[in-house]
Design a protein around this motif. Sequence first.
Motif, PDB file in Angstrom:
ATOM      1  N   THR A 190     -18.538  -5.094-135.289  1.00 47.70           N
ATOM      2  CA  THR A 190     -17.911  -5.113-133.966  1.00 47.70           C
ATOM      3  C   THR A 190     -17.216  -3.788-133.669  1.00 47.70           C
ATOM      4  O   THR A 190     -17.289  -3.273-132.539  1.00 47.70           O
ATOM      5  CB  THR A 190     -16.919  -6.281-133.875  1.00 47.70           C
ATOM      6  OG1 THR A 190     -17.601  -7.510-134.157  1.00 47.70           O
ATOM      7  CG2 THR A 190     -16.276  -6.373-132.507  1.00 47.70           C
ATOM      8  N   MET A 191     -16.544  -3.207-134.653  1.00 47.97           N
ATOM      9  CA  MET A 191     -15.882  -1.914-134.443  1.00 47.97           C
ATOM     10  C   MET A 191     -16.898  -0.830-134.091  1.00 47.97           C
ATOM     11  O   MET A 191     -16.675  -0.021-133.177  1.00 47.97           O
ATOM     12  CB  MET A 191     -15.097  -1.505-135.688  1.00 47.97           C
ATOM     13  CG  MET A 191     -14.439  -0.137-135.556  1.00 47.97           C
ATOM     14  SD  MET A 191     -13.545   0.415-137.015  1.00 47.97           S
ATOM     15  CE  MET A 191     -11.988  -0.449-136.790  1.00 47.97           C
ATOM     16  N   GLN A 192     -18.017  -0.810-134.798  1.00 48.55           N
ATOM     17  CA  GLN A 192     -19.039   0.197-134.515  1.00 48.55           C
ATOM     18  C   GLN A 192     -19.592   0.025-133.102  1.00 48.55           C
ATOM     19  O   GLN A 192     -19.841   1.015-132.388  1.00 48.55           O
ATOM     20  CB  GLN A 192     -20.168   0.092-135.538  1.00 48.55           C
ATOM     21  CG  GLN A 192     -19.745   0.486-136.951  1.00 48.55           C
ATOM     22  CD  GLN A 192     -20.856   0.250-137.949  1.00 48.55           C
ATOM     23  OE1 GLN A 192     -21.700   1.115-138.186  1.00 48.55           O
ATOM     24  NE2 GLN A 192     -20.869  -0.937-138.540  1.00 48.55           N
ATOM     25  N   ALA A 193     -19.777  -1.227-132.700  1.00 48.39           N
ATOM     26  CA  ALA A 193     -20.267  -1.481-131.350  1.00 48.39           C
ATOM     27  C   ALA A 193     -19.258  -1.018-130.299  1.00 48.39           C
ATOM     28  O   ALA A 193     -19.634  -0.476-129.254  1.00 48.39           O
ATOM     29  CB  ALA A 193     -20.580  -2.964-131.182  1.00 48.39           C
ATOM     30  N   GLU A 194     -17.971  -1.219-130.570  1.00 49.42           N
ATOM     31  CA  GLU A 194     -16.929  -0.763-129.644  1.00 49.42           C
ATOM     32  C   GLU A 194     -16.955   0.759-129.518  1.00 49.42           C
ATOM     33  O   GLU A 194     -16.854   1.304-128.412  1.00 49.42           O
ATOM     34  CB  GLU A 194     -15.557  -1.229-130.123  1.00 49.42           C
ATOM     35  CG  GLU A 194     -14.391  -0.776-129.266  1.00 49.42           C
ATOM     36  CD  GLU A 194     -14.422  -1.355-127.853  1.00 49.42           C
ATOM     37  OE1 GLU A 194     -14.130  -0.608-126.894  1.00 49.42           O
ATOM     38  OE2 GLU A 194     -14.744  -2.554-127.714  1.00 49.42           O
ATOM     39  N   ALA A 195     -17.098   1.450-130.635  1.00 50.70           N
ATOM     40  CA  ALA A 195     -17.105   2.913-130.598  1.00 50.70           C
ATOM     41  C   ALA A 195     -18.249   3.441-129.745  1.00 50.70           C
ATOM     42  O   ALA A 195     -18.098   4.452-129.036  1.00 50.70           O
ATOM     43  CB  ALA A 195     -17.198   3.471-132.016  1.00 50.70           C
ATOM     44  N   LYS A 196     -19.382   2.755-129.780  1.00 45.07           N
ATOM     45  CA  LYS A 196     -20.541   3.208-129.011  1.00 45.07           C
ATOM     46  C   LYS A 196     -20.342   3.059-127.503  1.00 45.07           C
ATOM     47  O   LYS A 196     -21.088   3.649-126.718  1.00 45.07           O
ATOM     48  CB  LYS A 196     -21.784   2.442-129.457  1.00 45.07           C
ATOM     49  CG  LYS A 196     -22.250   2.803-130.867  1.00 45.07           C
ATOM     50  CD  LYS A 196     -23.451   1.964-131.279  1.00 45.07           C
ATOM     51  CE  LYS A 196     -23.891   2.310-132.694  1.00 45.07           C
ATOM     52  NZ  LYS A 196     -25.031   1.462-133.143  1.00 45.07           N
ATOM     53  N   LEU A 197     -19.349   2.271-127.110  1.00 44.35           N
ATOM     54  CA  LEU A 197     -19.082   2.081-125.687  1.00 44.35           C
ATOM     55  C   LEU A 197     -18.342   3.259-125.056  1.00 44.35           C
ATOM     56  O   LEU A 197     -18.206   3.316-123.835  1.00 44.35           O
ATOM     57  CB  LEU A 197     -18.250   0.804-125.480  1.00 44.35           C
ATOM     58  CG  LEU A 197     -18.907  -0.526-125.859  1.00 44.35           C
ATOM     59  CD1 LEU A 197     -17.919  -1.668-125.681  1.00 44.35           C
ATOM     60  CD2 LEU A 197     -20.164  -0.765-125.047  1.00 44.35           C
ATOM     61  N   HIS A 198     -17.863   4.193-125.880  1.00 46.77           N
ATOM     62  CA  HIS A 198     -16.974   5.243-125.392  1.00 46.77           C
ATOM     63  C   HIS A 198     -17.610   6.621-125.585  1.00 46.77           C
ATOM     64  O   HIS A 198     -17.624   7.160-126.699  1.00 46.77           O
ATOM     65  CB  HIS A 198     -15.630   5.172-126.124  1.00 46.77           C
ATOM     66  CG  HIS A 198     -14.938   3.859-125.961  1.00 46.77           C
ATOM     67  ND1 HIS A 198     -14.186   3.547-124.850  1.00 46.77           N
ATOM     68  CD2 HIS A 198     -14.921   2.760-126.759  1.00 46.77           C
ATOM     69  CE1 HIS A 198     -13.708   2.317-124.977  1.00 46.77           C
ATOM     70  NE2 HIS A 198     -14.144   1.810-126.125  1.00 46.77           N
ATOM     71  N   PRO A 199     -18.120   7.235-124.522  1.00 43.41           N
ATOM     72  CA  PRO A 199     -18.753   8.552-124.653  1.00 43.41           C
ATOM     73  C   PRO A 199     -17.791   9.641-125.099  1.00 43.41           C
ATOM     74  O   PRO A 199     -18.235  10.697-125.565  1.00 43.41           O
ATOM     75  CB  PRO A 199     -19.283   8.826-123.243  1.00 43.41           C
ATOM     76  CG  PRO A 199     -18.502   7.926-122.334  1.00 43.41           C
ATOM     77  CD  PRO A 199     -18.181   6.721-123.144  1.00 43.41           C
ATOM     78  N   GLU A 200     -16.498   9.392-124.967  1.00 41.57           N
ATOM     79  CA  GLU A 200     -15.530  10.405-125.416  1.00 41.57           C
ATOM     80  C   GLU A 200     -15.404  10.469-126.938  1.00 41.57           C
ATOM     81  O   GLU A 200     -14.714  11.342-127.477  1.00 41.57           O
ATOM     82  CB  GLU A 200     -14.158  10.164-124.778  1.00 41.57           C
ATOM     83  CG  GLU A 200     -13.507   8.838-125.106  1.00 41.57           C
ATOM     84  CD  GLU A 200     -13.831   7.728-124.125  1.00 41.57           C
ATOM     85  OE1 GLU A 200     -12.900   6.986-123.751  1.00 41.57           O
ATOM     86  OE2 GLU A 200     -15.007   7.593-123.740  1.00 41.57           O
ATOM     87  N   ILE A 201     -16.051   9.544-127.647  1.00 44.91           N
ATOM     88  CA  ILE A 201     -16.070   9.587-129.110  1.00 44.91           C
ATOM     89  C   ILE A 201     -17.303  10.363-129.561  1.00 44.91           C
ATOM     90  O   ILE A 201     -18.440   9.932-129.347  1.00 44.91           O
ATOM     91  CB  ILE A 201     -16.076   8.177-129.715  1.00 44.91           C
ATOM     92  CG1 ILE A 201     -14.766   7.452-129.376  1.00 44.91           C
ATOM     93  CG2 ILE A 201     -16.256   8.238-131.234  1.00 44.91           C
ATOM     94  CD1 ILE A 201     -14.689   6.026-129.908  1.00 44.91           C
ATOM     95  N   ALA A 202     -17.082  11.500-130.180  1.00 47.52           N
ATOM     96  CA  ALA A 202     -18.193  12.297-130.706  1.00 47.52           C
ATOM     97  C   ALA A 202     -18.716  11.716-132.005  1.00 47.52           C
ATOM     98  O   ALA A 202     -19.917  11.776-132.290  1.00 47.52           O
ATOM     99  CB  ALA A 202     -17.737  13.740-130.930  1.00 47.52           C
ATOM    100  N   ALA A 203     -17.801  11.133-132.822  1.00 44.34           N
ATOM    101  CA  ALA A 203     -18.219  10.561-134.097  1.00 44.34           C
ATOM    102  C   ALA A 203     -17.176   9.550-134.560  1.00 44.34           C
ATOM    103  O   ALA A 203     -15.974   9.721-134.321  1.00 44.34           O
ATOM    104  CB  ALA A 203     -18.384  11.659-135.143  1.00 44.34           C
ATOM    105  N   LEU A 204     -17.665   8.490-135.217  1.00 42.98           N
ATOM    106  CA  LEU A 204     -16.804   7.552-135.931  1.00 42.98           C
ATOM    107  C   LEU A 204     -17.105   7.748-137.404  1.00 42.98           C
ATOM    108  O   LEU A 204     -18.168   7.371-137.902  1.00 42.98           O
ATOM    109  CB  LEU A 204     -17.091   6.109-135.508  1.00 42.98           C
ATOM    110  CG  LEU A 204     -16.363   5.011-136.296  1.00 42.98           C
ATOM    111  CD1 LEU A 204     -14.844   5.149-136.154  1.00 42.98           C
ATOM    112  CD2 LEU A 204     -16.824   3.617-135.850  1.00 42.98           C
ATOM    113  N   THR A 205     -16.168   8.380-138.106  1.00 46.68           N
ATOM    114  CA  THR A 205     -16.341   8.687-139.526  1.00 46.68           C
ATOM    115  C   THR A 205     -15.604   7.641-140.342  1.00 46.68           C
ATOM    116  O   THR A 205     -14.371   7.545-140.270  1.00 46.68           O
ATOM    117  CB  THR A 205     -15.805  10.089-139.847  1.00 46.68           C
ATOM    118  OG1 THR A 205     -16.507  11.055-139.056  1.00 46.68           O
ATOM    119  CG2 THR A 205     -15.978  10.407-141.324  1.00 46.68           C
TER     120      THR A 205
END
Length: 396
Positions: free
Chosen positions: A110-125
């Motif tokens: 679910t966290m990874q899916a949330e991160a993909k919703l935000h174009p301002e995130i370049a990477a989730l490390t």
Amino acid sequence: MRRPMRYRLAVLGAAVLVAAGCTSTAPEEGDDGPAGSGTGQQSSFFVQADYDRQIAQRDTAPTGPADQPWLQAINPQLVDTAKYKKAGKHTICFSNAAVNNPWRVVGWTTMQAEAKLHPEIAALTAVDAEGKDDKQISDIDGLLASKKCSALIVSPNTTAALTPAVEKACQAGLPVIVFDRGVNTECPVTFIHPIGGYAFGATAAEFLTGEVKKDGKILALRILPGVDVLETRWSAAKVIFDKADVDVVGVEFTDGDAAKVKTIVNDYLERYGSIDGVWMDAGATSVAAAEAFEDAGQQVPAINGEDQQDFLRLWQDKKLTAIAPTYPTYQWRTPIIAALDILAGKQVPKEWVLPQPTITQDNLSRYLLPQLPPLHYALCGCEQMPGFPQNWGGNQ
């Protein structure tokens, strides 16, 4: 945060575990006595003020969008984040205690899916500590040394051991977001968690005392002694049971093992002939407990589980008398949102207390998701996210 937090969930050995996982210790003085001794002495983990606060929070209306509980907050006290405002795309770093049980698998997806919703995130490390304090401390050191993190999210493996590592990250000038389990420091910008263990334990115990007749027999099935959130769940139940003066015929530790649960239930049925209610401090083996009664040719008594699909389906199919307190996996969405709010200079709650819904007979159908696997947790808040249900192990 403001106090030692008791929201970490216990690892149930190497098998299917409860929600979030934490470290257990040997029983302490004040833990419950042997089976058949009633509720025993109150746990040494019990804190009256924490209990009172969580009981009150169950009835407190949260602020925020009604259809997005991961954005809601109970009694929020906002803090200024202007000093962390940063332009451009961001690298959000995440130090995860583990991905070692179904609850955490659902949450991480679910966290990874949330991160993909935000174009301002370049990477989730993300780094996985594999349930080891020393590895998580090293992981955080590595993230700090990389100097690539715009913000750091931490789900601590254990509270005390990870407190210095979190403080070190704060001192490095990073905005730190802690969630799920707490740390003993005020330095993180926000701490995100559902209401907590007292609310869970009391809700289940109140249901049972309302369903079980005055002279009925209740069996309490616990996982491990000395685990903070499980101790708070049980200590809250003990308050309710003692006040109601019900007959708790046994308080047994199961190690989260389905076979052991069945053996314990069978032993109590042989000893007492019948059991009228089963209280559980976590729902992973609730189906095993119910099956033990069926195998003995008896009706499943009033029982509590959690929001795992296998229990919810059994509840519906067998028309159980049941309730399911929860520890929602939608909390894994909130740290990503909080990190971006902080980097945008927006205020966030210092302690972000999320609502903790209860599944009842009246709303059971809402949480039944036939396309999802048995160990999926219903309160993921992920049904409208891209990739659902396939990315959560479900079928279209």
